[in-house]
Enzyme design. Structure first.
Site, PDB file in Angstrom:
ATOM      1  N   THR A   2      42.318  29.903  42.974  1.00  0.00           N
ATOM      2  CA  THR A   2      41.652  29.243  41.853  1.00  0.00           C
ATOM      3  C   THR A   2      40.444  30.051  41.379  1.00  0.00           C
ATOM      4  O   THR A   2      39.580  30.424  42.171  1.00  0.00           O
ATOM      5  CB  THR A   2      41.167  27.844  42.296  1.00  0.00           C
ATOM      6  OG1 THR A   2      42.271  27.101  42.809  1.00  0.00           O
ATOM      7  CG2 THR A   2      40.535  27.097  41.135  1.00  0.00           C
ATOM      8  N   GLU A   3      40.403  30.338  40.085  1.00  0.00           N
ATOM      9  CA  GLU A   3      39.292  31.067  39.452  1.00  0.00           C
ATOM     10  C   GLU A   3      38.993  32.400  40.163  1.00  0.00           C
ATOM     11  O   GLU A   3      37.860  32.866  40.185  1.00  0.00           O
ATOM     12  CB  GLU A   3      38.026  30.203  39.431  1.00  0.00           C
ATOM     13  CG  GLU A   3      38.212  28.844  38.771  1.00  0.00           C
ATOM     14  CD  GLU A   3      38.559  28.918  37.291  1.00  0.00           C
ATOM     15  OE1 GLU A   3      38.252  29.960  36.672  1.00  0.00           O
ATOM     16  OE2 GLU A   3      39.127  27.953  36.749  1.00  0.00           O
ATOM     17  N   LEU A   4      40.018  32.999  40.740  1.00  0.00           N
ATOM     18  CA  LEU A   4      39.913  34.269  41.465  1.00  0.00           C
ATOM     19  C   LEU A   4      38.933  34.199  42.641  1.00  0.00           C
ATOM     20  O   LEU A   4      38.376  35.213  43.069  1.00  0.00           O
ATOM     21  CB  LEU A   4      39.505  35.419  40.534  1.00  0.00           C
ATOM     22  CG  LEU A   4      40.488  35.788  39.414  1.00  0.00           C
ATOM     23  CD1 LEU A   4      40.021  37.057  38.709  1.00  0.00           C
ATOM     24  CD2 LEU A   4      41.897  35.977  39.932  1.00  0.00           C
ATOM     25  N   TRP A  46      35.497  34.679  39.197  1.00  0.00           N
ATOM     26  CA  TRP A  46      35.407  35.438  37.944  1.00  0.00           C
ATOM     27  C   TRP A  46      34.579  34.695  36.892  1.00  0.00           C
ATOM     28  O   TRP A  46      34.596  35.042  35.716  1.00  0.00           O
ATOM     29  CB  TRP A  46      36.797  35.782  37.404  1.00  0.00           C
ATOM     30  CG  TRP A  46      37.630  34.641  36.864  1.00  0.00           C
ATOM     31  CD1 TRP A  46      37.416  33.296  36.996  1.00  0.00           C
ATOM     32  CD2 TRP A  46      38.827  34.770  36.084  1.00  0.00           C
ATOM     33  NE1 TRP A  46      38.398  32.581  36.362  1.00  0.00           N
ATOM     34  CE2 TRP A  46      39.291  33.470  35.796  1.00  0.00           C
ATOM     35  CE3 TRP A  46      39.564  35.849  35.621  1.00  0.00           C
ATOM     36  CZ2 TRP A  46      40.451  33.221  35.063  1.00  0.00           C
ATOM     37  CZ3 TRP A  46      40.718  35.597  34.884  1.00  0.00           C
ATOM     38  CH2 TRP A  46      41.152  34.310  34.614  1.00  0.00           C
TER      39      TRP A  46
END
Length: 445
Positions: free
Chosen positions: A145-147, A298
């Site tokens: 999730t979200e890098l 990120w």
């Protein structure tokens, strides 16, 4: 040879309806179906449908040499199936080309990797199975999730059987090093990492239509010249962005679709190819170790977790949610498990962020303020926890409850076994009776 690796994230949360304190214990449906349908259909029309069509045309035009990758959250897939099935059909067409890779992530687009390792493993497996069922591809690359990534998460990912992962090329982690290489995890050297090139990715995702940007307008020819101008030994340039960049975050009138249509031609003219994350990781060896003791993502300039766990509101909500995780996993209530998934989506906690409140950067939140988001979520969570406790009271600890449920499950299996044996005995007796007296018909079961 230089290669461009394009990856898109596609995610939409199940947004909560206005849920007041007086609804607790009375109303067990939490979601704003009207808003979810309306928003998804608008985005599908402006972005997902035309973007799928454009990418399919590019793959066909360049005979499979143009390649992209996607990770689609499980909660987004469910909404697409309900409100915009044509988007799923478009992804199936892309999957058939062999030039499109589908990555796996947490099914709920959750923060489970930070709070609940068992839930993290369960969601990744669930998502992987779903992607394989829909697109006939078993994902080999994981995208959290979200890098979100750390040394600890790397160990969990490798233990789940993955040797390839993508994450953010955070400057405070890389220092002087370039993101245009393959790296390896510090805690699991066999786990290869592909890093987002933030500068080039954000030039498209955030600065493309910014009139005050000194490089405006951004043309495909100019952009490819920047990539071609990177050092020759830097062979992998990773462009990771939200799929809504095409047509929604960057509306069609900005020329974003024309930019992507022209990009392959200039890339091939400059001897630059395209590859999926899996191909890039398979064809390149790591050039160094990436040490990440504290989680990165990120999001925002800090590239940390402060967007989701930066204040007491967010931490309190997350702690309350994951405290009941083990009990939810023990239950067999399908509706309870579904709500559990939807309530884990990271967006709910991002809406509670006070980082950008009042700065205009919280434009995607459906709430008037972070405090409004917190109050609404906690009302919903209070009702949800009440439903969990109704099935599994606090007076029974998790270990005792697990033992009790195991006993019940074993008893159910034993009953089914005995019933099966009884049917076999009845059938055998009927056959013997018919053999002794052919005129006797089999008794009805």
């Amino acid at each position: 040879m230089k290669t461009i690796c394009i990856y898109f994230q596609l995610h939409q949360p199940f947004r909560l309806k206005r849920y007041r304190f007086f609804n607790i214990g009375r109303d067990h449906y939490y979601f704003d179906d009207y808003a979810n349908e309306d928003i998804l259909q608008q985005i599908a029309t402006r972005s997902y449908v035309p973007a799928n069509r454009m990418l399919l045309d590019l793959v066909n035009q360049y005979k499979g040499k143009f390649k992209v990758a996607f990770s689609i959250s499980g909660v987004a897939l469910e909404q697409l199936e309900i409100y915009a099935p044509e988007v799923i059909d478009g992804f199936r067409e892309l999957a058939k080309t062999g030039s499109v890779e589908f990555l796996t992530e947490t099914y709920a687009h959750s923060l489970a990797s930070l709070y609940d390792p068992e839930e993290f493993r369960n969601q990744v497996k669930h998502h992987s199975d779903r992607m394989e069922m829909l697109f006939e591809q078993k994902p080999t690359v994981l995208r959290n999730t979200e890098l979100i990534y750390s040394d600890e998460i790397a160990e969990m990912v490798y233990d789940m059987g993955y040797s390839k992962m993508i994450t953010e090329g955070a400057k405070h982690i890389l220092g002087w090093k370039s993101p245009n290489y393959v790296y390896q995890a510090a805690t699991q050297p066999k786990l290869k990492l592909l890093l987002k090139n933030s500068r080039f990715s954000d030039d498209i995702a955030y600065r493309f239509s910014n009139y005050s940007w000194n490089e405006y307008p951004l043309t495909a020819e100019k952009f490819i010249s920047w990539i071609a101008g990177t050092p020759a030994e830097e062979e992998v340039v990773n462009l990771f962005m939200n799929y809504e960049t095409l047509g929604n975050l960057q509306p069609s009138y900005t020329g974003i679709f024309e930019f992507f249509k022209a990009m392959p031609r200039f890339a091939f003219e400059n001897g630059i190819g395209f590859s999926t994350p899996g191909e890039a990781l398979d064809s390149h060896e790591p050039i160094g170790i990436m040490n990440v003791p504290n989680p990165i993502s990120w999001t925002d300039e800090e590239r940390d977790l402060s967007a989701w766990v930066g204040n007491k509101l967010q931490k309190s909500a997350l702690q309350s949610l994951y405290e009941v995780g083990e009990r939810v996993r023990l239950c067999t209530d399908r509706r309870l498990k579904q709500d559990w998934i939807y309530l884990q989506t990271s967006d709910h906690f991002h809406y509670m962020s006070t980082k950008h409140f009042g700065s205009g950067q919280s434009q995607f939140s459906p709430y008037m303020s972070p405090y409004d988001a917190f109050n609404n979520y906690m009302n919903v969570l209070s009702d949800f926890i009440g439903r969990v406790k109704a099935q599994y009271p606090d007076t029974v600890d998790n270990e005792e409850l697990n033992a009790l449920l195991t006993t019940i499950h074993n008893q159910e299996m034993e009953i089914k076994r005995l019933q099966s044996e009884l049917k076999k005995v009845i059938g055998t007796n009927e056959e013997l009776l018919v053999e002794k007296n052919p005129k006797v018909q089999k008794a009805e079961k």
